[in-house]
Design a protein around this motif. Structure first.
Motif, PDB file in Angstrom:
ATOM      1  N   LEU A 136       9.327  43.071  18.556  1.00 43.40           N
ATOM      2  CA  LEU A 136       9.707  44.282  19.285  1.00 43.40           C
ATOM      3  C   LEU A 136      10.301  45.325  18.346  1.00 43.40           C
ATOM      4  CD1 LEU A 136      11.197  42.563  22.433  1.00 43.40           C
ATOM      5  CD2 LEU A 136       9.195  44.071  22.418  1.00 43.40           C
ATOM      6  N   GLU A 137      11.070  44.885  17.370  1.00 41.21           N
ATOM      7  CA  GLU A 137      11.641  45.824  16.402  1.00 41.21           C
ATOM      8  C   GLU A 137      10.540  46.492  15.581  1.00 41.21           C
ATOM      9  OE1 GLU A 137      14.994  46.103  12.824  1.00 41.21           O
ATOM     10  OE2 GLU A 137      14.518  44.172  13.733  1.00 41.21           O
TER      11      GLU A 137
ATOM     12  N   SER B  16       7.535  51.446  14.486  1.00 36.92           N
ATOM     13  CA  SER B  16       6.209  52.026  14.276  1.00 36.92           C
ATOM     14  C   SER B  16       6.038  53.365  14.975  1.00 36.92           C
ATOM     15  CB  SER B  16       5.127  51.053  14.765  1.00 36.92           C
ATOM     16  OG  SER B  16       5.172  49.835  14.046  1.00 36.92           O
ATOM     17  N   ALA B  17       6.815  53.620  16.020  1.00 36.88           N
ATOM     18  CA  ALA B  17       6.612  54.847  16.798  1.00 36.88           C
ATOM     19  C   ALA B  17       7.844  55.724  16.915  1.00 36.88           C
ATOM     20  CB  ALA B  17       6.125  54.494  18.201  1.00 36.88           C
ATOM     21  N   GLY B  18       9.021  55.161  16.724  1.00 38.87           N
ATOM     22  CA  GLY B  18      10.222  55.900  17.084  1.00 38.87           C
ATOM     23  C   GLY B  18      11.084  56.420  15.962  1.00 38.87           C
TER      24      GLY B  18
ATOM     25  N   ASN C 280       0.106  50.578  18.375  1.00 42.08           N
ATOM     26  CA  ASN C 280      -0.047  49.350  17.589  1.00 42.08           C
ATOM     27  C   ASN C 280       1.143  49.158  16.653  1.00 42.08           C
ATOM     28  OD1 ASN C 280      -2.576  48.566  18.579  1.00 42.08           O
ATOM     29  ND2 ASN C 280      -3.660  49.851  17.103  1.00 42.08           N
ATOM     30  N   PRO C 281       1.735  47.972  16.624  1.00 33.35           N
ATOM     31  CA  PRO C 281       2.790  47.704  15.645  1.00 33.35           C
ATOM     32  C   PRO C 281       2.212  47.732  14.237  1.00 33.35           C
ATOM     33  CG  PRO C 281       2.131  45.684  16.752  1.00 33.35           C
ATOM     34  CD  PRO C 281       1.436  46.796  17.467  1.00 33.35           C
ATOM     35  N   ARG C 282       2.833  48.496  13.356  1.00 32.20           N
ATOM     36  CA  ARG C 282       2.290  48.641  11.998  1.00 32.20           C
ATOM     37  C   ARG C 282       2.851  47.570  11.072  1.00 32.20           C
ATOM     38  NH1 ARG C 282       2.169  54.236   9.230  1.00 32.20           N
ATOM     39  NH2 ARG C 282       1.132  52.839   7.754  1.00 32.20           N
TER      40      ARG C 282
END
Length: 235
Positions: A96-97, A102-104, A190-192
């Motif tokens: 989750l982290e 990745s986006a925030g 997508n998580p990077r």
């Protein structure tokens, strides 16, 4: 320092190579194919393309869950095997982290990454960027999306929802939060794996042998077995 990161914890598969402060390679897919079959070839191809040999690696970083039970196990098993074989440090980072980072990174508010957990439930948490680093405002948890929306409504700041499963619960958040709810663009869902590598680069290593995934809850089969054998366990 060359860091290899591995994320198979959810639908997306990602691996990345970080060399100091430079991302030298990153591979991401979001397709319905078996992670167990594809992740090692993906690692091998990325390392070959970047001219990195196994002995060049300084650390392995893996997304440790929550997420798909099978997916989490695949990534953690491979990461532990590589770290033990190469005798290099292993670090686990919350899936989750990784998604939040990745986006925030440039969002001025709270960030709620989430994965669908079926039956109206979600895996989620709350993060915020402070001085360029992710800070956990709430721990990773499993709860109903409706309950999470009501909990977030109590705070005044905007909340950025991110993840490929957000669309499944978007109506719930919009209804409860109105303009307080912000939704990441499709290119940010997508998580990077490069973010995963960066998050784990400076974290203290964990013991390879005792390192375990963070499932948050038992797999349904395990829970059913415990329920059926409760009396035997007590004895």
């Amino acid at each position: 320092m060359k860091v290899l990161s591995i994320d198979t914890s959810n639908y997306a598969l990602g691996v990345a190579l970080l060399d100091g402060d430079q991302v030298i390679g990153e591979y991401i897919t979001n397709i319905k194919k078996n992670h167990s079959v594809r992740v090692m070839p993906a690692i091998e191809a990325l390392m070959n393309d970047c001219d990195v040999k196994p002995h060049d690696l300084s650390k392995i970083v893996v997304a440790k869950g929550p997420g798909s039970y099978t997916g989490v196990r695949i990534g953690v098993t491979i990461a532990k095997t590589l770290a033990w074989t190469l005798n290099i440090p292993l670090v686990g980072v919350s899936s989750l982290e990784v998604l939040a980072a990745s986006a925030g990174r440039y969002f001025e508010g709270a960030i709620s990454p989430l994965f669908d957990a079926r039956r109206g439930q979600i895996y989620t948490s709350l993060y915020q960027f402070k001085e360029g680093k992710t800070v956990a405002l709430k721990k990773d948890q499993l709860l109903l999306a409706e309950d999470w929306a009501m909990e977030l409504k109590e705070q005044s700041e905007k909340v950025l929802f991110v993840g490929n499963d957000v669309h499944l619960h978007r109506t719930t958040f919009e209804k409860a939060l109105g303009n307080q709810a912000v939704f990441a663009e499709i290119t940010e869902q997508n998580p990077r794996p490069a973010e995963l590598a960066l998050l784990g680069r400076d974290k203290e290593a964990e013991d390879v042998h005792s390192f375990v995934p963070n499932y948050i809850r038992l797999a349904e089969a395990e829970a059913n077995w415990i329920k059926a054998n409760k009396e035997k366990i007590r004895k």
